[in-house]
Design an enzyme around this catalytic site. Sequence first.
Site, PDB file in Angstrom:
ATOM      1  N   GLU A   1     -10.540   4.242   9.708  1.00 34.22           N
ATOM      2  CA  GLU A   1     -10.706   3.923   8.288  1.00 34.22           C
ATOM      3  C   GLU A   1     -11.211   2.493   8.085  1.00 34.22           C
ATOM      4  OE1 GLU A   1      -6.825   5.011   6.748  1.00 34.22           O
ATOM      5  OE2 GLU A   1      -7.490   7.075   6.464  1.00 34.22           O
TER       6      GLU A   1
ATOM      7  N   ASP B   1      -2.866  14.226   7.500  1.00 35.62           N
ATOM      8  CA  ASP B   1      -2.313  13.005   6.901  1.00 35.62           C
ATOM      9  C   ASP B   1      -1.140  13.303   5.974  1.00 35.62           C
ATOM     10  OD1 ASP B   1      -2.047  10.349   6.310  1.00 35.62           O
ATOM     11  OD2 ASP B   1      -3.753  10.250   4.945  1.00 35.62           O
TER      12      ASP B   1
ATOM     13  N   GLU C   1       0.855  -1.181   0.000  1.00 36.14           N
ATOM     14  CA  GLU C   1       0.000   0.000   0.000  1.00 36.14           C
ATOM     15  C   GLU C   1       0.892   1.231   0.000  1.00 36.14           C
ATOM     16  OE1 GLU C   1      -3.357  -0.168   2.630  1.00 36.14           O
ATOM     17  OE2 GLU C   1      -3.481   2.004   2.776  1.00 36.14           O
TER      18      GLU C   1
ATOM     19  N   GLU D   1       3.821   9.561  -0.257  1.00 35.63           N
ATOM     20  CA  GLU D   1       2.437   9.332  -0.671  1.00 35.63           C
ATOM     21  C   GLU D   1       1.771  10.578  -1.267  1.00 35.63           C
ATOM     22  OE1 GLU D   1      -0.070   7.908   2.485  1.00 35.63           O
ATOM     23  OE2 GLU D   1      -1.897   8.194   1.325  1.00 35.63           O
TER      24      GLU D   1
ATOM     25  N   ARG E   1      -1.542   3.570  17.159  1.00 34.40           N
ATOM     26  CA  ARG E   1      -1.641   4.765  16.308  1.00 34.40           C
ATOM     27  C   ARG E   1      -2.755   5.714  16.752  1.00 34.40           C
ATOM     28  NH1 ARG E   1      -2.386   4.220  10.440  1.00 34.40           N
ATOM     29  NH2 ARG E   1      -0.628   5.447   9.756  1.00 34.40           N
TER      30      ARG E   1
END
Length: 835
Positions: free
Chosen positions: A297, A375, A173, A403, A330
């Site tokens: 999520e 993020d 990912e 990312e 997290r």
Amino acid sequence: MRSLLLLVSLGLVAAEDGSSGWLRYSPSPQANRYYHTLPSQVITLNNTEVSPVYVACLELQKGLQGIFGKRVNVTHENGNASASVIVGTVDKYIKVYGNADEVPKLKEDGFWLSTEHDTVRILGQNERGALYGTFEYLSMLAQGNFSQVTYATNPNAPIRWVNHWDNMDGSIERGYGDRSIFFENGEVVDNPDRASKYARLLASIRINGVIVNNVNANASLLSSRNIEGLGRIADAFRPYGVQLGISLNFASPKLVGGLSTFDPLDASVIAWWTKITDEIYQHIPDMAGYLIKANSEGQPGPLTYNRTLAQGANLFAKALRPHGGIVMFRAFVYNQLNESDWKADRANAAVEFFKDLDGQFDDNVVVQIKYGPIDFQVREPTSPLFGNLYKTSTAIELQVTQEYLGQQCHLVYLPPLWKTVLDFDLRVDNKSSLVSDIISGERFRRPLGGSAAVVNVGTSTTWLGSHLAMSNLYAYGRLAWNPADDPQSMLQDWIRLTFSLDENVINTITKMFMQSWPAYENYSGNLGIQTLTDILYTHFGPNPASQDNNGWGQWTRADHMTIGMDRTVSNGTGFSGQYPPEIAQRYENIDTTPDDLLLWFHHVNYTHRLQSGKTVIQHFYDAHYNGAETAQAFVTMWESLKDKIDSERYNEVLFRQTYQAGHSIVWRDAVSNYYWNLSGIPDEANRVGHHPWRIEAESMTLNGYEAYLVHPFETASNYTAIITTSNTTVGTATVKLEYPSGIYDVAVNYYDLMGGKAHWQVYLNNSTFGQWVGDNEDTLGHAPSAYLDGHSATRRTFRNVTIENGDVLQIVGTPNGIEPAPLDYVALLPPGLID
Ligand SMILES: *[C@@H]1O[C@H](CO)[C@@H](O)[C@H](O)[C@H]1NC(C)=O
Ligand SMILES: *[C@@H]1O[C@H](CO)[C@@H](O)[C@H](O)[C@H]1NC(C)=O
Ligand SMILES: *[C@@H]1O[C@H](CO)[C@@H](O)[C@H](O)[C@H]1NC(C)=O
Ligand SMILES: *[C@@H]1O[C@H](CO)[C@@H](O)[C@H](O)[C@H]1NC(C)=O
Ligand SMILES: *[C@@H]1O[C@H](CO)[C@@H](O)[C@H](O)[C@H]1NC(C)=O
Ligand SMILES: *[C@@H]1O[C@H](CO)[C@@H](O)[C@H](O)[C@H]1NC(C)=O
Ligand SMILES: *[C@@H]1O[C@H](CO)[C@@H](O)[C@H](O)[C@H]1NC(C)=O
Ligand SMILES: *[C@@H]1O[C@H](CO)[C@@H](O)[C@H](O)[C@H]1NC(C)=O
Ligand SMILES: *[C@@H]1O[C@H](CO)[C@@H](O)[C@H](O)[C@H]1NC(C)=O
Ligand SMILES: *[C@@H]1O[C@H](CO)[C@@H](O)[C@H](O)[C@H]1NC(C)=O
Ligand SMILES: *[C@@H]1O[C@H](CO)[C@@H](O)[C@H](O)[C@H]1NC(C)=O
Ligand SMILES: *[C@@H]1O[C@H](CO)[C@@H](O)[C@H](O)[C@H]1NC(C)=O
């Protein structure tokens, strides 16, 4: 000496694939001068082959051989110390040599290095420290640093980990460097060689832990066969002092354990996790611990059973405690929100979820906090959660994986961004409270803390998918050890180790890198509005509209007059009030909010004047043009190094820099056009929407091609591209050039979709001067797109084409698969003009 000279000259031309990273040990130009000063043997204070001390000695052999062509033997203990390097722990050194009075007390993993006098001594607080010291010594030699030194160094914090987002099927990912090095076909790989090489790289930057699988974890990792496989990887890591850890799926007891619940307070669930944990430690006695993403999520977590996040974390803490393991939990927990609620704010979530749990986490739990509240954006304020947990150990989460920052296809040197957070003083209780001192445990006297970075290396020989991106991994390790390290000096060490000791190379690459984050911020998202990428698809190209009108909460609240999130306490979401008072006041007040975070904290008119004196909208336009211009200069800077870098890496980097130069213009035009369209306020410099040197593809004479309205509109010049009328029709677009005769750079904007490899060929009066294939999905490694959009938009330039007024330019497009040979525009640019 003759063979040595030969080696030196070979080193300059040898092709390099990047697999050695910064551990190349390439021949030193000063080898002759210093050869006689080098040690002639290595004394290991531990003869066990898998000991980090012994591994350090093998590394010395390899390094001295590579850099100087000198062969040295490794002998055990008690050897004649004269003209030697001694490597070992302080304790062992004292046993063998009597005392070590000069060595100050070291922290865990720390080391002492002395290169003075006749003996080089490298002594670690533990075996790992001795290995770190050895890499330090070799780094000095490889950089041509022969100074006599004696010093000790200790880590800022005990946790210096990397997180992999590798899936069991071998995909990664947000990975841009090919397939997983740990997993394939649902299982752990058989051959751990690459894991071992990776551990070597990590040890050289003092990283001591790797979470090997995705935080969106697959419970099948916990099968006996996979646990055995993880044992193999851990065995490969261990000689390098690197410990293995794993991400867990919170619902595993139900998914693979045969239980009907995963309630963290249920006795059968507790027993199940205890048993699994014990089994893992049987195979991996030094397992680092668990990383947990819960209730985020779509991931399961304790909230499902109305248990607190702390109860969820402590479940694992208790199972790990007898084995010395750590839970990294997290803080990235948030819910979907409704944008019509002016006070809703995803940025508030971490503090809202975690502040009241302070003091409820077991001592071996560390809350892992992303550097900013959203993020990994191109600029975010420091996460206020760091200033809200007094009785909880914390670690910062960074992302080496780019990312939202160009996915390894744009050069973005990240340490200057990271430093805005590490050096940030939160002024908790009106006292100095640097984030680096909070995560070290020092500020709140916590036993644990540190750093984790998402590092999605893969099977690519370049590891991360790009030679230049490796600078970010290198510097991450350095900062995890010492957050006070200077981004530019770390960079220069990396350049010397990776490319060359040549001053010109060092200066040129330094200039490129130090301009790279500001340039990317300039052409992606300014003033704290976030990276204006497509957040609903691949996070790569531009799509400002995707930020709003959905539940993800990365909103800009842009309309035709205004933009920005009102995060004030007085009229907005209240986020600024999550900071300690001194900082809260600074951000609450628009006059004391720095320009680069203005739109993060305030909702303003496009005509609002910044402290710089510019309006918001004009700042957007100017920044986008400046940023793209800087990216063009990276190409010329890199080209100036042509003969100073091996051709393999030179060409691979040139390819990416050329791509970035083109894509930065895609970004520039998309974002500028979007806000021009939305606000109706023109660019004072009259650049936006005015491209006198462009020929729109849709205005050319088309045969087998037809016009196509692109979505999002701003990712095509004049909103319109052309595509072939079917996927078997060859299209031609023809135009008679009415330009003064001369030499031009010819730029072509097209779309390179995944799922097809179309072919384009450009002709001038029937004679071809350029052709290419739509194969970005193979050559670039960023997440590709199946549509005509800001991800697939690509600009390619043919330089120095001689054109006579009246010449006929024709592009022939041959479609392939779902790729209909799309074209946006052609620009004929007089030399030096960017447009
Ligand atoms: C030598 O290394 C092995 C493996 O790391 C370790 O178990 C052992 O304790 C070490 N011996 C000494 C004396 O440090
Ligand atoms: C290194 O070891 C080899 C093989 O044991 C031996 O032949 C050689 O003499 C040794 N060299 C030195 C400098 O001790
Ligand atoms: C140790 O080595 C040095 C240099 O090779 C030599 O001068 C000295 O005599 C040796 N000492 C012993 C005890 O062998
Ligand atoms: C050489 O290395 C030492 C130790 O890392 C460092 O303090 C010194 O600044 C370096 N010298 C140069 C010229 O880089
Ligand atoms: C988990 O991995 C297994 C293979 O071990 C695979 O069959 C399954 O689809 C994966 N589950 C998810 C949710 O990806
Ligand atoms: C959840 O737990 C809280 C506090 O323990 C309690 O007040 C509440 O009623 C519980 N809710 C449900 C749905 O069980
Ligand atoms: C205050 O908030 C309202 C929405 O509740 C918004 O429409 C208005 O523009 C804000 N006022 C200022 C001065 O930002
Ligand atoms: C924004 O512009 C509108 C229209 O010109 C004006 O009425 C309003 O006062 C301005 N708002 C601010 C905060 O300047
Ligand atoms: C812009 O596109 C429209 C069709 O979408 C076309 O009619 C028009 O000619 C184009 N303008 C230019 C300058 O090519
Ligand atoms: C290009 O080729 C075509 C067909 O062969 C011919 O009719 C035309 O005159 C040529 N054009 C130029 C500018 O040479
Ligand atoms: C293009 O022409 C200019 C001026 O003659 C020259 O400096 C440059 O090197 C040329 N570039 C290429 C790629 O041929
Ligand atoms: C054209 O597209 C269809 C469906 O997308 C595909 O099956 C076919 O292979 C494509 N044809 C060519 C020549 O690429």
